[in-house]
Design an enzyme around this catalytic site. Structure first.
Site, PDB file in Angstrom:
ATOM      1  N   ASP A 191      -1.998  -3.587  33.664  1.00 16.41           N
ATOM      2  CA  ASP A 191      -1.032  -4.260  32.805  1.00 16.41           C
ATOM      3  C   ASP A 191      -1.581  -4.348  31.391  1.00 16.41           C
ATOM      4  O   ASP A 191      -2.789  -4.527  31.175  1.00 16.41           O
ATOM      5  CB  ASP A 191      -0.740  -5.661  33.341  1.00 16.41           C
ATOM      6  CG  ASP A 191       0.438  -6.299  32.629  1.00 16.41           C
ATOM      7  OD1 ASP A 191       1.569  -6.117  33.086  1.00 16.41           O
ATOM      8  OD2 ASP A 191       0.209  -6.960  31.593  1.00 16.41           O
ATOM      9  N   SER A 192      -0.693  -4.256  30.409  1.00 16.22           N
ATOM     10  CA  SER A 192      -1.110  -4.242  29.009  1.00 16.22           C
ATOM     11  C   SER A 192      -1.731  -5.555  28.554  1.00 16.22           C
ATOM     12  O   SER A 192      -2.463  -5.579  27.559  1.00 16.22           O
ATOM     13  CB  SER A 192       0.087  -3.896  28.113  1.00 16.22           C
ATOM     14  OG  SER A 192       0.559  -2.584  28.389  1.00 16.22           O
ATOM     15  N   SER A 232       7.333  -7.014  40.058  1.00  8.23           N
ATOM     16  CA  SER A 232       8.611  -7.637  40.387  1.00  8.23           C
ATOM     17  C   SER A 232       9.408  -6.796  41.381  1.00  8.23           C
ATOM     18  O   SER A 232       9.249  -5.573  41.461  1.00  8.23           O
ATOM     19  CB  SER A 232       9.439  -7.837  39.117  1.00  8.23           C
ATOM     20  OG  SER A 232       9.932  -6.600  38.639  1.00  8.23           O
ATOM     21  N   GLU A 275       3.776  -4.484  46.728  1.00  4.68           N
ATOM     22  CA  GLU A 275       3.862  -5.919  46.973  1.00  4.68           C
ATOM     23  C   GLU A 275       4.659  -6.503  45.828  1.00  4.68           C
ATOM     24  O   GLU A 275       4.294  -6.335  44.658  1.00  4.68           O
ATOM     25  CB  GLU A 275       2.492  -6.579  47.043  1.00  4.68           C
ATOM     26  CG  GLU A 275       2.605  -8.059  47.393  1.00  4.68           C
ATOM     27  CD  GLU A 275       1.300  -8.801  47.266  1.00  4.68           C
ATOM     28  OE1 GLU A 275       1.189  -9.631  46.335  1.00  4.68           O
ATOM     29  OE2 GLU A 275       0.391  -8.538  48.073  1.00  4.68           O
ATOM     30  N   CYS A 286       1.801 -14.140  43.738  1.00  4.97           N
ATOM     31  CA  CYS A 286       2.950 -13.703  44.538  1.00  4.97           C
ATOM     32  C   CYS A 286       3.078 -14.486  45.834  1.00  4.97           C
ATOM     33  O   CYS A 286       4.184 -14.672  46.346  1.00  4.97           O
ATOM     34  CB  CYS A 286       2.834 -12.212  44.860  1.00  4.97           C
ATOM     35  SG  CYS A 286       2.922 -11.126  43.419  1.00  4.97           S
TER      36      CYS A 286
END
Length: 517
Positions: free
Chosen positions: A183-184, A233, A254, A288
């Site tokens: 992720d950025s 998501s 996931e 999550c």
């Protein structure tokens, strides 16, 4: 302990799989506690991804030739390095995500545990196995496992070490190469653990890290990969699954959750309170598998609610690179905005705040109090929608049956928790819950930390599993090799064909007396 220094970022930046990073545009990487820029990260392109895959494919051919036990040695050394460097890794996890030290350490230890698990179980799981052949004694049938090739991993910001490295080490153990898009917001967490893989002896081209936006880097990884592992998501996961399906490549994910906890009237209330604090507010609720719905039988609902609200109100929230706080900040302004919107929407429609409910800007830009709500009902954003923040609602129920019904009343099915007076009662409830994992007398850690057991979701919560045998073998192509000896469907030498064919049905019928036939 403390924020990583400039030299650390400079060293890790040199590991990015981009030939000329200075020629790329850059993106700011913020310290979550303060919202201030710590450093920058080069932004990869589709060309960078294609080049990384080209190198990875060449390296994977040789890697796949190694015996699994030789691949396992590197993972054992990697796990040892992770434990040796645990403080520096926890610093990086805190800096990029804002999580409390306890949960940063939890993430680091999970990386080591998962690597060690697959190093020790992988050689056995990947070994060729003999199975029952078509004809007893005459057919030798064996199953072996070939690697997929190059696995693409797209990892999230909330657990940016374990959800990058742990998925990656399973793919490596199976004989694959990996191309990762972190992720950025949290690229250096991934680079920090991948650096230790290189130090453990893994050839650099076997695990390439290409940072950049999902619309560019993520899409090109999907276009090139032989298998895709995604965590994020449910909406994005559905889109990627559709694209993977068009390419006919394997896909595992996931995804989101609206995870329930059930507390029965026979439960130890004080134990349930402490368990719920961890279950709801670990990593500031940005997990999550964290709990967002608590169903409590009415005979104990008032007592539980009062004690839980009091305990949550007393939680120590703050920014600290040590173990002095129970909850840190959220990871970004978007996460704070979502939590605040859900709380304000619930309040405006009649819900009551029992604890928390406010931003804490004096602590930092992304701080939001751990929050407990009651009276949340259908029509409120937080009723069915995933908050993914430190917000939980309590629902008194008349019976366990009602609790189970409401717990299952969701499109998600990732994790659940049960606090009951006995193991027998808890297991009976668990068996009726539609969730990939169910924890008894714990919120999430018991199932997540059991690396020998599969972890994943039902419904909109995911496809496939990580951990367990499934978490390794999904990165392989099973291959059956069957050898026929002496007798086959063509008959037996010297026996007339017609006579042979007339005896075949009787022979097949007689096989029923053999085990497994």
């Amino acid at each position: 302990m403390g924020k990583p220094d400039t030299a650390t970022f400079d060293r890790l930046r040199g590991l990015i799989a981009i030939d000329d990073p200075d020629a790329r545009s850059t993106r700011s990487v913020l310290e979550a506690f303060t919202g201030e820029e710590m450093t920058t990260i080069p932004v990869g392109t589709a060309d960078d991804v294609r080049a990384a895959f080209e190198r990875a494919r060449a390296a994977q051919v040789e890697w796949a030739k190694l015996w699994p036990r030789d691949r396992a040695k590197i993972l054992i050394d990697f796990a040892a390095l992770v434990l040796k460097n645990r403080d520096a890794l926890a610093d990086m996890a805190q800096a990029e995500t804002g999580k409390a030290r306890a949960y940063a350490q939890e993430e680091v230890l999970d990386v080591a545990m998962t690597a060690r698990h697959y190093a020790k179980t992988g050689p056995r799981l990947l070994a060729a196995s003999k199975v029952k052949g078509m004809l007893p004694l005459a057919t030798d049938a064996r199953v072996r496992y070939q690697p997929k090739g190059v696995v693409g991993v797209i990892s999230p910001w909330n657990y940016p070490m374990t959800l990058a490295a742990s998925d990656g080490v399973a793919a490596l153990m199976a004989g694959n190469a990996v191309v990762l898009k972190p992720d950025s917001q949290t690229p250096y967490c991934a680079l920090a653990v991948v650096e230790l893989l290189y130090q453990a002896g893994l050839p650099k081209d076997l695990f390439a890290v290409v940072p950049g936006p999902g619309s560019v880097v993520g899409q090109e990884i999907l276009a090139q990969a032989d298998y895709l592992m995604f965590t994020g998501s449910s909406e994005t996961g559905a889109q990627l699954a559709e694209q993977a399906g068009r390419r006919l490549i394997g896909f595992s994910a996931e995804l989101g959750g609206k995870n329930p906890m059930i507390i029965t009237k026979s439960a130890d209330i004080d134990n349930a309170v402490e368990g719920a604090v961890r279950a709801c507010f670990s990593n500031s609720g940005q997990l999550c598998i964290s709990i967002e719905r608590i169903y409590v039988e009415k005979p104990i609902a008032d007592e539980f609610s009062a004690k839980f609200a009091q305990r949550v109100s007393a939680m120590k929230v703050g920014k600290s690179y040590d173990f002095s706080t129970e909850m840190g900040s959220l990871a970004s302004a978007d996460q704070v905005d979502t939590a605040e919107r859900h709380v304000e929407d619930a309040k405006s429609k009649g819900a009551v705040v029992l604890a928390g409910g406010n931003r804490r800007p004096e602590l930092g830009p992304f701080f939001f109090e751990p929050t407990v709500l009651s009276g949340v009902a259908d029509g409120m954003e937080s009723f069915a929608g995933e908050t993914f923040g430190p917000v939980v609602a309590i629902y008194p129920v008349d019976s366990v049956d009602e609790a189970i019904k409401e717990a299952n009343n969701t499109e998600y099915g990732l994790n659940a928790s049960v606090f009951a007076g006995s193991s027998e009662e808890g297991r009976k409830i668990a068996a009726e819950l539609r969730a990939g994992t169910v924890n008894l007398n714990e919120g999430y850690a018991a199932a997540w930390g059991s690396t020998a057991a599969p972890m994943g979701g039902m419904g909109k919560s995911g496809v496939g599993r990580r951990h367990g045998a499934e978490g390794l073998l999904k990165y392989t192509e099973p291959q059956t090799i069957a050898e026929q000896r002496v007798i086959g469907l063509g008959g037996i030498k010297g026996v007339p064909q017609g006579l042979f064919l007339r005896t075949v049905p009787a022979f097949v019928k007689s096989l029923k007396f053999l085990p497994g036939r």
